[in-house]
Design an enzyme around this catalytic site. Structure first.
Site, short mmCIF file in Angstrom:
data_model
loop_
_atom_site.label_atom_id
_atom_site.label_comp_id
_atom_site.label_asym_id
_atom_site.label_seq_id
_atom_site.Cartn_x
_atom_site.Cartn_y
_atom_site.Cartn_z
N ASP A 30 0.97 -1.17 0.06
CA ASP A 30 -0.01 0.11 0.07
C ASP A 30 0.95 1.17 -0.08
OD1 ASP A 30 -2.80 1.14 0.46
OD2 ASP A 30 -1.62 2.11 2.20
N GLU A 56 1.10 -0.63 -5.18
CA GLU A 56 0.32 0.46 -5.41
C GLU A 56 1.02 1.57 -5.25
OE1 GLU A 56 -3.32 3.27 -3.76
OE2 GLU A 56 -1.71 2.42 -2.56
#
EC number: 2.4.1.18
Length: 734
Positions: A403, A456
């Site tokens: 993330d 990401e």
């Protein structure tokens, strides 16, 4: 020998003071049994005890009460014996081993690797571990707290009073250790740390592998008893490199997928649902322990513990195991970018910045009110690299979606001028974070065959999925990820489909621009939870027009997405065109699939389409085998803006094609001519998102389409189709 009075062997005033105030670095040098002139001195620190008796074989000797919980005595023995303690309290007598008679539980190699920041199985050294030490069952505890003046263990076994459970410092490693006999699984505990300023703080274990159910915050002693049944899955999951294999991901927030289900109940229901809908993998939004459910797991306090909200660590292993046995891979969101400021967790853990950067400007994450890790500190980097390995080795996770990578890579991320300091070369790149990500990826791929890491990363950082030893134009080596979320494709394509069809011709390039850079990285096309919350509307509700047109656009878009180069990810609820935004409080609107609500065409049809998309996708190598090879894609027409049409070929390694035709206009176009390869004698429609069974109008091609010798789009042959309204059609050689 009977209980007759024996001489006191009281510790010196300095030792006594430091033990009582929790600032002793070596309690084992004072407490326990030690040879002294005249015999062996026994010392115990047992607050609230009425008496303490030493038991050596048949010998019983009651120690002298020196006050403040100290009990001591000198016995005329020639060597230190193995002994036990009988500790009498007001209502009970405890027969126990003396925790201060044991050697350290960590060896020199563990401490050396921890000091070097290279302990790739750190969770096996630090934390709490049920074990048998020197023939005695108990639990060994270890924690890294280099700035602490002292560390004591508090838990249910000592009524949360750490006075009698001082831990010893193991040299310059910064590690504190204690073996506690008789403590076993399920015992709650925390570390009571005396800070450099003399104040105290009670902290959960950073390496805890199990926690209490939030909002409770204690760590729990645990041991695994799960017996894995997924050996076949693990043996073959890496047979084909992930970028050359089918990857169709169903993103799930476990607590809200069907609220109230445990890990074991999810093992039945989620596995069956994903198997039915045909996804190759699930991606679990963060499962590591977090105090605030509204963070969806993205503000982690227990990096080594699956959230206790849904069950035990073994329960979570059972879920992963069941998915594997059903042929479904398990990806997991992993959050090494930041952590929350809770005063019982990692923030200023031992009284000074430890896991976070010592510079407050570097430590504070400007967007989320959290703290960023100090990626330049080797022990912190080790904590995170080992954590990535931990999930893959201990829980058989098949991939980590990392993330917020961009927030790690840039020193000026969300920071105004003057609020950040350039790196040593004067640039904005966070060199420590680059080195961390490279080390994490290299370590995971070396230790865990068949695992994939996914970034990401929302910028155009060069070489996210390039190997770490290959340098690019920027001078940096690749970050070493296996795949990267294609945020550009997601933003551009969603921008296009949200336009009214009459305006789409002015935004045609937003659907074609992704092919300009499609092979710069190994991409995943994500329609994730981030796109269906916070007022962004669900996927179907983004579409213009009436309900029929919205669903038609939704179906056409999914057909386009599954045919586009790159793997794909779809968030739960979008596979059946849920109209409402996702809410973690109640999850997907499953009632929409109930035929009693007239859902047969509206929502069940969309779910049936997704099932068929996945089945055809897996059976068609052209759609995944050459996702990262430009030779696997050819435009038929990418410039039919006035018609809102996109047509292209996908080709497998043998050159076998699939023709995708996407029509984002609500009108029916008859006799629409498309150039095709001349060596295909006939084309058969294998998917049409306008089929009646999906909720469409039924404009389909039941018969094979034979090419005509009339050139079109630069090709010598062409076919004529009837383009359904707002639909995607797939054709293969008949």
């Amino acid at each position: 020998m009977t209980n007759k009075p024996i001489p006191s062997a009281a510790p010196g005033a300095a030792d006594r003071e430091r033990l009582l105030h929790g600032t002793h670095h070596d309690p084992h040098a004072v407490l326990g049994a030690h040879p002294v002139p005249g015999g062996v001195a026994f010392r115990a620190l047992r607050p609230y005890a009425r008496s303490v008796t030493v038991v050596v074989g048949e010998l019983r000797a009651e120690l002298h009460d020196d006050g403040d919980g100290f009990f001591t005595g000198l016995l005329p023995l020639t060597e230190v014996p193995v002994h036990r303690l009988l500790v009498a309290y007001e209502e009970a007598v405890l027969d126990t081993e003396d925790p201060y008679r044991f050697l350290p539980t960590l060896g020199e190699l563990d401490l050396h690797l921890i000091g070097e920041g290279r302990h790739e199985q750190l969770w096996q050294a630090l934390g709490a571990h049920v074990t048998v030490h020197q023939g005695v069952p108990g639990t060994r505890f270890a924690v890294w707290a280099p700035n602490a003046r002292g560390v004591r263990l508090a838990g249910g076994f000592n009524h949360w009073d750490g006075t009698g459970s001082a831990m010893r410092s193991l040299g310059s490693s910064g590690v504190w250790e204690l073996f506690v006999p008789g403590v076993g699984e399920g015992e709650p505990y925390k570390f009571e740390i005396t800070r450099p300023d003399g104040s105290r703080t009670l902290r959960a274990d950073p390496l805890a592998r199990r926690t209490e159910v939030p909002p409770a915050t204690a760590s729990l002693v645990t041991a695994s008893h799960h017996e894995w049944g997924d050996a076949q899955w693990l043996a073959h999951r890496g047979d084909t490199p992930v970028h050359e294999a089918p990857l169709s991901v169903y993103e799930v927030h476990l607590p809200s997928w069907r609220p109230g289900l445990t890990y074991r109940q999810l093992a039945d229901q989620l596995t069956a649902y994903v198997k039915e809908t045909g996804f190759t993998h699930v991606e679990l939004m963060p499962v590591a322990e977090h105090p605030f459910g509204g963070s969806w797991g993205y503000q982690v306090t227990g990096f080594y513990a699956p959230t206790a909200r849904l069950g035990t660590p073994d329960d979570f292993k059972y879920l992963v195991d069941r998915l594997h046995q059903a042929g479904i891979g398990v990806l997991m969101d992993w959050v090494p970018a930041h952590f929350p400021r809770d005063d019982w967790a990692l923030a200023a853990f031992d009284g000074r910045p430890l896991y976070e950067h010592h510079d407050p400007l570097r430590a504070a994450h400007p967007d989320w009110g959290t703290l960023e890790f100090d990626f330049g500190r080797r022990e912190v980097r080790n904590f995170l690299v080992a954590n990535a390995v931990y999930w893959c080795e201990e829980f058989h996770i098949d991939g980590l979606r990392v993330d917020a990578v961009a927030s790690m890579l840039y020193l000026d991320y969300s920071r105004e001028p003057g609020r950040w300091t350039p790196n040593e070369h004067g640039g904005r790149e966070n060199l420590d974070a680059v080195a961390f990500l490279q080390e994490m990826n290299a370590t995971v791929y070396r230790r865990c065959p068949g695992v994939v890491t996914i970034a990401e990363e929302s910028t155009a950082w060069d070489g996210v999925t390039r190997p770490t030893h290959h340098r690019g134009p920027s001078g940096f080596g690749g970050l070493g990820f296996g795949l990267k979320w294609n945020m550009g494709w997601m933003h551009d394509s969603l921008e296009y489909v949200q336009k009214e069809p009459v305006h789409r011709k002015y935004h045609h390039h937003e659907m074609t621009f992704s092919m300009v850079y499609a092979y710069s990285e190994n991409y995943v096309l994500p329609i994730s939870h981030d796109e269906v919350v916070h007022g962004k509307r669900s996927l179907v509700s983004k579409m213009p027009g009436d309900w029929w047109q919205q669903r038609a656009d939704h179906r056409a878009y999914l057909g386009f997405m599954w045919a586009h180069p790159g793997k794909q990810l779809l968030f739960m609820g979008q596979e059946f065109a849920q109209g409402a935004e996702w809410s973690e409080a109640h999850g997907p609107d499953w009632w929409l699939l109930d035929p009693a609500y007239g859902a047969e065409a509206d929502h069940r049809g969309v779910r049936d389409l997704v099932r068929d998309l996945n089945a055809l996708y897996r059976a068609t190598p052209a759609l995944w085998q050459r996702d990262t090879d430009p030779a696997g894609f050819q435009w038929i027409t990418g410039d039919a803006a006035d018609d809102n049409v996109f047509a292209f070929l996908r080709l497998d390694a043998d050159g076998d094609p699939l023709l995708a035709v996407c029509h984002f206009s609500p009108m029916v176009r008859h006799d629409y001519r498309l150039g095709v390869p001349e060596d295909v004698p006939a084309w058969l429609e294998v998917l049409n998102t306008d089929a009646v069974r999906y909720g469409g109008s039924g404009v389909t091609h039941p018969d094979a389409l034979k090419p005509e010798p009339q050139g079109a789009h630069g090709r010598p042959a062409s076919i004529r189709l009837t383009l359904p309204p707002l639909a995607t059609v797939w054709l293969r050689p008949a």
